[in-house]
Scaffold this motif. Structure first.
Motif, mmCIF file in Angstrom:
data_model
loop_
_atom_site.group_PDB
_atom_site.id
_atom_site.type_symbol
_atom_site.label_atom_id
_atom_site.label_comp_id
_atom_site.label_asym_id
_atom_site.label_seq_id
_atom_site.Cartn_x
_atom_site.Cartn_y
_atom_site.Cartn_z
ATOM 1 N N PHE A 15 0.833 -1.202 0.000
ATOM 2 C CA PHE A 15 0.000 0.000 0.000
ATOM 3 C C PHE A 15 0.871 1.256 0.000
ATOM 4 N N LEU A 16 1.826 1.296 0.921
ATOM 5 C CA LEU A 16 2.683 2.487 1.040
ATOM 6 C C LEU A 16 3.545 2.663 -0.201
ATOM 7 N N ASP A 17 4.051 1.552 -0.759
ATOM 8 C CA ASP A 17 4.860 1.648 -1.978
ATOM 9 C C ASP A 17 4.044 2.216 -3.136
ATOM 10 N N TYR A 18 2.806 1.755 -3.268
ATOM 11 C CA TYR A 18 1.966 2.213 -4.376
ATOM 12 C C TYR A 18 1.812 3.732 -4.343
ATOM 13 N N PHE A 19 1.448 4.266 -3.155
ATOM 14 C CA PHE A 19 1.190 5.702 -3.082
ATOM 15 C C PHE A 19 2.478 6.516 -3.085
ATOM 16 N N ALA A 25 4.226 11.493 -0.071
ATOM 17 C CA ALA A 25 5.279 11.355 0.940
ATOM 18 C C ALA A 25 4.894 10.230 1.898
ATOM 19 N N ARG A 26 5.840 9.311 2.151
ATOM 20 C CA ARG A 26 5.575 8.229 3.105
ATOM 21 C C ARG A 26 5.837 8.777 4.504
ATOM 22 N N VAL A 27 4.803 8.854 5.315
ATOM 23 C CA VAL A 27 4.884 9.473 6.639
ATOM 24 C C VAL A 27 4.785 8.390 7.705
ATOM 25 N N LYS A 64 0.933 15.761 -0.611
ATOM 26 C CA LYS A 64 0.288 14.455 -0.706
ATOM 27 C C LYS A 64 1.035 13.515 0.236
ATOM 28 N N ALA A 65 0.297 12.662 0.929
ATOM 29 C CA ALA A 65 0.943 11.802 1.920
ATOM 30 C C ALA A 65 0.266 10.443 1.970
ATOM 31 N N MET A 96 -4.537 1.860 10.363
ATOM 32 C CA MET A 96 -5.340 2.509 9.329
ATOM 33 C C MET A 96 -4.418 2.940 8.185
ATOM 34 N N LEU A 97 -4.586 2.264 7.044
ATOM 35 C CA LEU A 97 -3.861 2.663 5.850
ATOM 36 C C LEU A 97 -4.583 3.855 5.227
ATOM 37 N N GLY A 98 -3.836 4.851 4.773
ATOM 38 C CA GLY A 98 -4.499 6.019 4.203
ATOM 39 C C GLY A 98 -3.647 6.755 3.192
ATOM 40 N N ASN A 99 -4.339 7.417 2.259
ATOM 41 C CA ASN A 99 -3.668 8.368 1.362
ATOM 42 C C ASN A 99 -4.387 9.704 1.485
ATOM 43 N N PHE A 100 -3.612 10.787 1.453
ATOM 44 C CA PHE A 100 -4.140 12.111 1.757
ATOM 45 C C PHE A 100 -3.675 13.116 0.708
#
Length: 886
Positions: A15-19, A25-27, A64-65, A96-100
């Motif tokens: 998930f984190l790699d995709y976004f 930004a990976r936070v 974007k995060a 909680m996985l999220g994109n912002f």
């Protein structure tokens, strides 16, 4: 066709790699204790750490995060505790996985990202996915048809608040779109919006929030200038989908933890034991992450929630037959599953394990008695019956069983609890506590603090880990009366729900600092006190703006001042132990002051301390400081702490548990200092810098006091002393090393000159100097008598002068008065041949009375006394002369 098996760690990483590859930004996950929302017990959603970014109060170097945020829902309105272990998808801890997007993209890209990840990257079949939109959000409806190609019957319009997200009555808000996964028709339940939507067939896996409006007082007032995106996907839920299971507890992470629980207890993990193993696995995660983020078991606030979670798991370990503490033995399994993604678990492993074993050991002591009482109370009850509230309260009050723990224990037997009766018993206890407080002699004006404590609970102290935080104002007190608002120019006491400010207690002074808000509030906290042992009161002067009850404020302590206080407090502990080792175990603290500029330590000691011994104590403390060992803190019962060798601090009141502070190392590997203490301390002893004793004195009979400095204050003190030494050396025309010898020689020269001067003065005064003839005797009453008044003559030389006069006259009486600074001293001497017929004490008292004095004494042949009136010296001699004549 679904993708190959993915572990929970693989899913998170994917998930984190995709976004990140999509420009986000990976936070890192924020701590579980909220840093920007004092109204929350714990971070309970992925967007919480970004709240201020969405509202415009904070800016980040990215727009974007993406993150995998640690979350806990176990207190307040977001409380899943009661259901955990008995349902497929309730947890106290979850990720909680999220994109912002902070104004960079909106609905079309959010939907595109979601659909691409789910169906293209993870390979979920499109025909298993259903989405919902807010009933008026035609834009989202059309985008789902266009981007995903979903038929209209699988894009469901929902008219309720379930699909409209708000941050509160004020702030950003907007419609949302939820994505559901269909687990198949073999599971009961219908799609969202249908009569049987509460079934388990359709499970929400992702929520896309479209922030596009601004609302005030719960009414939309404008469009946001920069619409934003906030999404949330429960990692545990998507792991179940991607691993082909319906139950979150059948995913790899939970299966590993449950297997470890089964292995350590030697019990099956299915059937009647299933709920217990699941509760242990879930609560192990929550406990481990909370302790790693600095939360420790306590009787209030976040610590109380943690304690409830721990004890709920520990009760289920007991039900599984565990005879010894179990939870801490599961920590390696937790770290094996989650430590790579969250290294804070590995860093805190020792602390997590010691906290769990301590809490379980303590709880097991009361668990057996509590469960026995519960068994007795339910012995005659039939399924469906209700346990009296009084019994539930007794379990809480006597054995520390929270209400929900009793409720959980009764669940499997089909019993309920009389909640109203429990609440009534709690209210009666509070009433009795108030009456007892009023009868304790406390000032009536202090009742305001009792009211605040009863209404809002105690203040949660964050200052062991934080120097700044946000808090919600729960009360304001001005001139001893509660008020709703305070304004510029007011001096007011501010009470918040949580604070980093230390309230004065245990000898440590309270913190100072500032309280501000998003507007123009600026209040200088001049003092922090602690009332009733649990209400922290910030005594502040408001220089601008205003503050109201309910406001969210920012609290910032004076960190430089706190650092100095911490150094002095830790040095006090080292000093205490050094004194015990150098002087003896009779040394016990009798009082202390820990301030930013100095420390003061009072202790039992019958006599003054030799300077050389003080030097040894000082050297011992500095040796520990140079060792720079870490300072550690554990929670224990007072009895356990004292049994382990910890020393209690004078005047400190201890409750059911205490903080035990250990610091320093002995040559044999043992801890140097172990004390019960609720104060703040340095992280490592090297932070103290330097320790210097500057004073040793008596306080009262059997009590001595040492005053000392640390750090920069000690350095400046020594630098000042060094400068004075150099000045003295320059005056003496010598080097600093030669000063002691030079001063000793000067002192001896002065003593010799003073002796010579005294002899010269005496000879001159008695008429033997400068070639003058000695004063001769006169005949009075048939005896030789010498009487003189000497001005500016040292009284210390009187006896010598009288003895010389007696030798000179051979037989007779000598009386000499010395006058200095207006006061007279007199000595009377009689030669041995007249001792039978005359008495020096009698004659002295006649003269002393004339001089305005009383008494005087000595021997029959030599007596000395004095009086305040030096002008009557001649009259005193005349009085003796008259007495002899008679």
């Amino acid at each position: 066709m679904t993708a190959p098996f993915m572990s929970t760690n693989d899913i998170r990483r994917s998930f984190l790699d995709y976004f990140e590859n999509a420009g986000h930004a990976r936070v890192q996950s924020a701590p579980l204790v909220p840093q920007n929302d004092p109204t929350l017990m714990f971070v309970n959603a992925g967007m919480v750490p970004f709240k201020n970014v969405f509202t415009g109060l904070e800016s980040r170097p990215y727009n974007k995060a993406t993150s995998s945020q640690k979350c806990v829902r176990a207190g307040g309105k977001h409380n899943d505790l009661d259901n955990v272990g008995y349902t497929a998808r309730h947890h106290t801890f979850f990720e909680m996985l999220g994109n912002f997007s902070f104004g960079q993209y909106f609905k079309d890209q959010a939907i595109t990202h979601a659909w691409t990840l789910l169906t293209k990257v993870w390979g979920l079949p499109a025909d298993r996915l259903t989405v919902t939109v807010y009933h008026t959000d035609d834009e989202a409806f059309d985008l789902w048809r266009k981007i995903a190609g979903l038929p209209e019957e699988r894009i469901i319009r929902i008219p309720t608040s379930d699909n409209f997200w708000t941050m509160g009555d004020n702030g950003p808000c907007g419609p949302c779109s939820e994505i559901f996964y269909d687990h198949g028709d073999h599971i009961p339940g219908g799609p969202p919006g249908s009569p049987d939507e509460d079934g388990d067939r359709f499970v929400e896996i992702w929520n896309l929030v479209f922030m596009q409006y601004e609302q005030a007082d719960n009414v939309i007032v404008a469009d946001l200038p920069k619409p934003s995106i906030d999404t949330g996907m429960g990692l545990e839920r998507i792991a179940a989908v991607l691993q082909g299971v319906h139950d979150n507890y059948d995913t790899d992470t939970f299966k590993a933890l449950i297997a470890a629980s089964g292995a350590l207890t030697g019990t099956p993990t299915t059937g009647d034991n299933q709920a217990s193993h699941r509760i242990i696995a879930d609560h192990l995660r929550t406990s481990g992450f909370l302790v790693a983020d600095g939360v420790l078991p306590a009787n209030e606030g976040r610590g109380y929630v943690l304690r409830r979670i721990m004890r709920r798991a520990m009760r289920h370990a007991h039900l599984l037959g565990a005879k010894e503490p179990l939870m801490h033995r599961l920590v390696p399994a937790l770290i094996a599953e989650m430590g790579a993604a969250y290294p804070e678990l590995l860093r805190a492993q020792a602390s997590i394990e010691s906290t769990l074993v301590q809490e379980e050991t303590q709880f097991r002591r009361t668990l057996t008695n509590g469960l026995r009482l519960l068994d007795e109370a339910t012995a005659g009850m039939t399924p469906g019956a209700t346990l009296p509230g009084e019994t539930a309260f007794k379990l809480y009050d006597t054995f520390g069983f929270p209400y929900d723990l009793t409720e959980d224990a009764l669940r499997s037997q089909g019993f309920g609890i009389d909640r109203e009766g429990f609440d009534a018993a709690m209210a009666r206890q509070k009433q009795a506590a108030r009456a007892a407080w009023k009868g304790s002699g406390a000032k009536a004006s202090d009742e305001v603090w009792f009211d605040i404590a009863e209404q809002s609970g105690g203040t949660e102290f964050l200052g062991y880990r934080d120097t700044a935080s946000e808090g919600q104002v729960v009360a304001l007190v001005k001139d001893g009366v509660r008020v709703e608002q305070a304004d510029a120019g007011d001096s007011v006491s501010i009470i918040v729900n949580q604070t980093p400010f230390y309230g004065e207690s245990g000898g440590q002074v309270g913190d100072t600092g500032y309280i501000t808000d998003e507007n123009d509030l600026h209040a200088h906290v001049v003092e922090t006190s602690k009332q009733l042992g649990r209400v922290f009161v910030h005594h502040a002067d408001i220089s601008q703006g205003s503050v109201k009850v309910g406001d969210t404020v920012k609290l910032q302590i004076d960190t430089a001042r706190r650092d100095q206080i911490r150094a002095n407090h830790s040095a006090t502990h080292l000093l205490h132990e050094a004194l015990r080792q150098r002087l003896g175990l009779h040394v016990a603290q009798k009082g202390s002051l820990v301030a930013p500029d100095r420390l003061r330590f009072d202790f039992s000691q019958p006599s003054a301390i030799d300077p050389a011994r003080i030097g040894e104590v000082e050297a011992d403390v500095n040796h520990q400081i140079r060792g720079n060992s870490a300072v550690s803190t554990r929670l224990m019962t007072p009895e356990e702490a004292i049994e382990e060798g910890a020393m209690a601090l004078f005047g400190e009141k201890y409750g059911d548990e205490v903080r035990v502070v250990s610091m320093g190392d002995e040559a044999d590997g043992k801890v140097y200092s172990l004390e019960l203490c609720g104060g703040t301390h340095v992280a490592a002893l090297g932070d103290i810098g330097l320790f210097k004793v500057v004073g040793e004195s008596a306080v009262s009979s059997g009590v001595r006091r040492i005053e000392a400095l640390t750090g920069e204050a000690a350095r400046q003190y020594l630098a000042s002393r060094d400068e004075k030494l150099r000045e003295a050396a320059a005056t003496l025309k010598s080097t600093p090393d030669e000063v002691p010898a030079r001063v000793a020689a000067l002192v001896e020269d002065r003593r010799r000159l003073e002796r010579e001067l005294a002899e010269a003065k005496k000879a001159l005064a008695l008429g033997g100097g400068a070639g003058a003839a000695p004063t001769g005797p006169e005949q009075v009453g048939g005896v030789n008598f010498v009487g003189q008044v000497l001005q500016d003559f040292d009284a210390k030389g009187l006896r010598g002068a009288v003895d010389e006069a007696k030798q000179r006259i051979g037989s007779g009486i000598a009386a000499i008065v010395a006058v200095n600074d207006g006061r007279a001293s007199i000595a009377v001497g009689i030669t041995p041949d007249l001792a039978g017929s005359h008495n020096a004490v009698d004659l002295l008292r006649i003269a002393v009375a004339v001089l305005g004095g009383q008494g005087g004494g000595g021997r029959p042949d030599m007596a000395q006394g004095g009086g305040p009136d030096g002008t009557k010296g001649d009259d005193a001699i005349a009085a003796i002369r008259a007495a002899l004549a008679n």
